[in-house]
Design a protein around this motif. Structure first.
Motif, PDB file in Angstrom:
ATOM      1  N   UNK A 208       7.414  80.801  27.408  1.00 40.90           N
ATOM      2  CA  UNK A 208       7.636  81.451  28.535  1.00 40.90           C
ATOM      3  C   UNK A 208       7.136  83.051  28.639  1.00 40.90           C
ATOM      4  N   UNK A 209       7.554  83.917  27.368  1.00 42.95           N
ATOM      5  CA  UNK A 209       7.164  85.270  27.023  1.00 42.95           C
ATOM      6  C   UNK A 209       6.144  85.024  26.410  1.00 42.95           C
ATOM      7  N   UNK A 210       5.080  86.805  26.905  1.00 40.13           N
ATOM      8  CA  UNK A 210       3.931  86.689  26.007  1.00 40.13           C
ATOM      9  C   UNK A 210       4.316  87.310  24.539  1.00 40.13           C
ATOM     10  N   UNK A 211       4.186  86.490  23.601  1.00 39.32           N
ATOM     11  CA  UNK A 211       4.015  86.430  21.952  1.00 39.32           C
ATOM     12  C   UNK A 211       2.903  87.397  21.029  1.00 39.32           C
ATOM     13  N   UNK A 212       2.835  88.446  21.593  1.00 38.13           N
ATOM     14  CA  UNK A 212       0.901  88.127  20.468  1.00 38.13           C
ATOM     15  C   UNK A 212       1.389  88.990  19.745  1.00 38.13           C
ATOM     16  N   UNK A 316      -5.492  72.108  13.881  1.00 34.13           N
ATOM     17  CA  UNK A 316      -4.881  71.453  15.014  1.00 34.13           C
ATOM     18  C   UNK A 316      -3.030  71.228  14.997  1.00 34.13           C
ATOM     19  N   UNK A 317      -2.545  71.559  13.868  1.00 35.90           N
ATOM     20  CA  UNK A 317      -1.275  71.191  13.706  1.00 35.90           C
ATOM     21  C   UNK A 317      -0.359  72.495  14.020  1.00 35.90           C
ATOM     22  N   UNK A 318      -0.789  73.380  14.415  1.00 34.91           N
ATOM     23  CA  UNK A 318       0.063  74.774  14.644  1.00 34.91           C
ATOM     24  C   UNK A 318       0.338  74.528  16.377  1.00 34.91           C
ATOM     25  N   UNK A 319      -0.779  73.548  17.073  1.00 27.19           N
ATOM     26  CA  UNK A 319      -0.079  73.248  18.842  1.00 27.19           C
ATOM     27  C   UNK A 319       0.877  72.497  18.576  1.00 27.19           C
ATOM     28  N   UNK A 320       1.140  71.420  17.617  1.00 25.43           N
ATOM     29  CA  UNK A 320       2.111  70.232  17.530  1.00 25.43           C
ATOM     30  C   UNK A 320       3.615  70.920  17.882  1.00 25.43           C
ATOM     31  N   UNK A 321       3.951  72.379  17.540  1.00 21.56           N
ATOM     32  CA  UNK A 321       4.978  73.414  18.036  1.00 21.56           C
ATOM     33  C   UNK A 321       5.178  73.441  19.729  1.00 21.56           C
ATOM     34  N   UNK A 322       4.139  73.331  20.215  1.00 20.56           N
ATOM     35  CA  UNK A 322       4.470  73.327  21.487  1.00 20.56           C
ATOM     36  C   UNK A 322       4.150  71.853  22.707  1.00 20.56           C
ATOM     37  N   UNK A 323       3.710  70.882  21.745  1.00 23.77           N
ATOM     38  CA  UNK A 323       4.216  69.687  22.090  1.00 23.77           C
ATOM     39  C   UNK A 323       5.741  69.009  22.039  1.00 23.77           C
ATOM     40  N   UNK A 324       6.595  69.281  20.731  1.00 26.67           N
ATOM     41  CA  UNK A 324       7.102  69.182  20.140  1.00 26.67           C
ATOM     42  C   UNK A 324       8.783  70.131  20.778  1.00 26.67           C
TER      43      UNK A 324
END
Length: 460
Positions: A208-212, A316-324
């Protein structure tokens, strides 16, 4: 890494083995290179977090230098590389306190002293728990983390290092190839991150919050130090330069890292439309991780393939945290676990049989035998580290509480844990504080630095 036990004077005389000043000096330099990787990791992670957590992130790496060094001297070296007991753990009483070791006593059939081998291996032990910290940014108690590091290296790292590298270790005896730490370091740390995350949970505001990242230059500096130090990490793991294996490992380290960086950037461009500095730094680290177990088994062409595959898979794998829905803050799982698994398994495909051993991979006529051995090593280390890490984190959580309070997390763990902040913005102008009141209508320094109608925002 060349396994071995200490060799007696009679054995050395029979084999005509003597201390090599060249190899000893080389391994001491490599030890220093591996040591600088931990501060490099601190900068890499520190640049990726928000302003309010920079110092805590740095300290989570630096504290490992203190804790693990102390434990390694007291009993860690003995547990990891002492006389084997059942293939699962070692022990040798005279290693306690690193006492009872002769000044020129050699390690195994190598030409370097035991003390030099011990300090080289110490640097591996130091950086491994520090890797885990990236998954836990912004939200854990420093005391709980320090206790976890002490318990984790004792119950997880020291035994796994014995399995993989020590004479008599069961994975070493099985024939699993791990030149410098794909299983013992990267899969071990990545699996531990999963175990701890199951206890600690997600950050407030995750998704939800930006964590750049607050400082990409720090990230690039850290990645550069890691790349530089990794030559000692890999090339030094053969313990000498007498047969060219260390030279091949050095070349393969450079080749795979470069290829992984390019692979990550191409994937990033296709998937997200841009080439980012964070992607370049992360891709390089993914390549370093993947080539670590394989650098003594593959050719430079195999390193190219390993790097490209790892770069794309990790991106590709780093995006899995948002999916799971798991909050791996700085992608320890996506880079170190996935990269470590990829590199370890690719040994079973690309091992040429002409470098560190005669073991051949599938593409070089070896069939599936080596791939099967690599799979056993990957699965066993992953499951053991995940399970023990979860139990340790749960116990610490019940005893001390692993996570900081909500107010502390929102305010920032730098202030709550260390009573400091990374940047002093009150002195941003660089001058001295005015001793007299400003003239009526005059702008203060802070307002003068901002154009009318605009605001200055720092992502905290």
């Amino acid at each position: 890494m060349a396994p071995g036990t200490m060799t007696t004077a009679a054995d050395l005389a029979a084999q005509r083995i003597s201390l090599s000043p060249a190899n000893t000096g080389f391994l001491l330099i490599c030890s220093a290179l591996v040591m600088i990787m931990t501060p490099g990791l601190a900068f890499f992670y520190g640049g990726m977090v928000r302003v309010k957590s920079v110092l805590n992130m740095l300290m989570m790496s630096f504290i490992s230098l203190g804790i693990v060094t102390t434990l390694w001297v007291l009993y860690g070296f003995g547990l990891a590389f002492g006389t084997d007991h059942g293939g699962f753990i070692g022990w040798q009483g005279r290693f306690a306190g690193l006492s009872g070791i002769g000044l020129t006593e050699l390690w195994g059939t190598s030409t370097v002293p035991v003390h030099v081998f011990a300090v080289f291996q110490l640097m591996f032990a130091v950086i491994t728990p520090a890797l885990i910290s990236g998954a836990l940014a912004d939200r854990v108690k420093f005391t709980a983390w320090a206790l976890f590091v002490a318990l984790w290296v004792t119950l997880v790292y020291f035994p796994v290092a014995h399995w993989v590298w020590a004479a008599g270790g069961w994975l070493s005896g099985l024939g699993v190839i791990d030149f410098a730490g794909g299983t013992a370091v990267h899969i071990n740390a990545g699996a531990a991150a999963i175990g701890v995350l199951l206890v600690v949970g997600r950050r407030i505001g995750f998704t939800k919050d930006p964590m750049r990242p607050h400082s990409l230059p720090l990230v690039m500096l850290g990645a550069g130090l890691l790349w530089f130090g990794w030559f000692g990490f890999n090339a030094g793991s053969w313990l000498g330069n007498d047969d060219g294996v260390g030279a091949v490992a050095f070349v393969n380290t450079q080749v795979a890292t470069a290829a992984a960086m390019l692979g990550w950037l191409v994937y990033e461009r296709i998937r997200h439309g841009s080439f980012t500095t964070l992607g370049a730094a992360s891709g390089a680290v993914a390549g370093l991780v993947a080539i670590t177990p394989a650098c003594g088994a593959v050719s430079p062409l195999g390193s190219l393939a390993t790097g490209v595959i790892a770069g794309v898979l990790c991106a590709a794998a780093i995006g899995l945290k948002y999916r799971f829905g798991y909050d791996d803050s700085l992608d320890v799982i996506g880079v170190h676990l996935v990269g470590g698994i990829a590199g370890s398994l690719l040994v079973g495909l690309f091992a040429t049989g002409g470098v560190q051993s005669d073991a051949r991979g599938l593409f070089y006529g070896g069939g599936f035998a080596q791939l099967g051995k690599q799979t056993v090593g990957v699965v066993c280390v992953l499951l053991y580290s995940l399970a023990v890490s979860f139990v340790l984190a749960k116990a610490i959580d019940l005893l001390l509480g692993f996570r900081v309070g909500e107010d502390e997390e929102v305010t920032g763990v730098d202030l709550s844990a260390h009573a400091e902040s990374a940047y002093d913005f009150t002195g941003a102008g660089g001058g001295t504080v005015a001793r007299t009141a400003p003239a009526p209508g005059a702008a203060t320094a802070s307002h003068a630095a901002t154009a009318p109608g605009t605001t200055r925002k720092v992502d905290a």
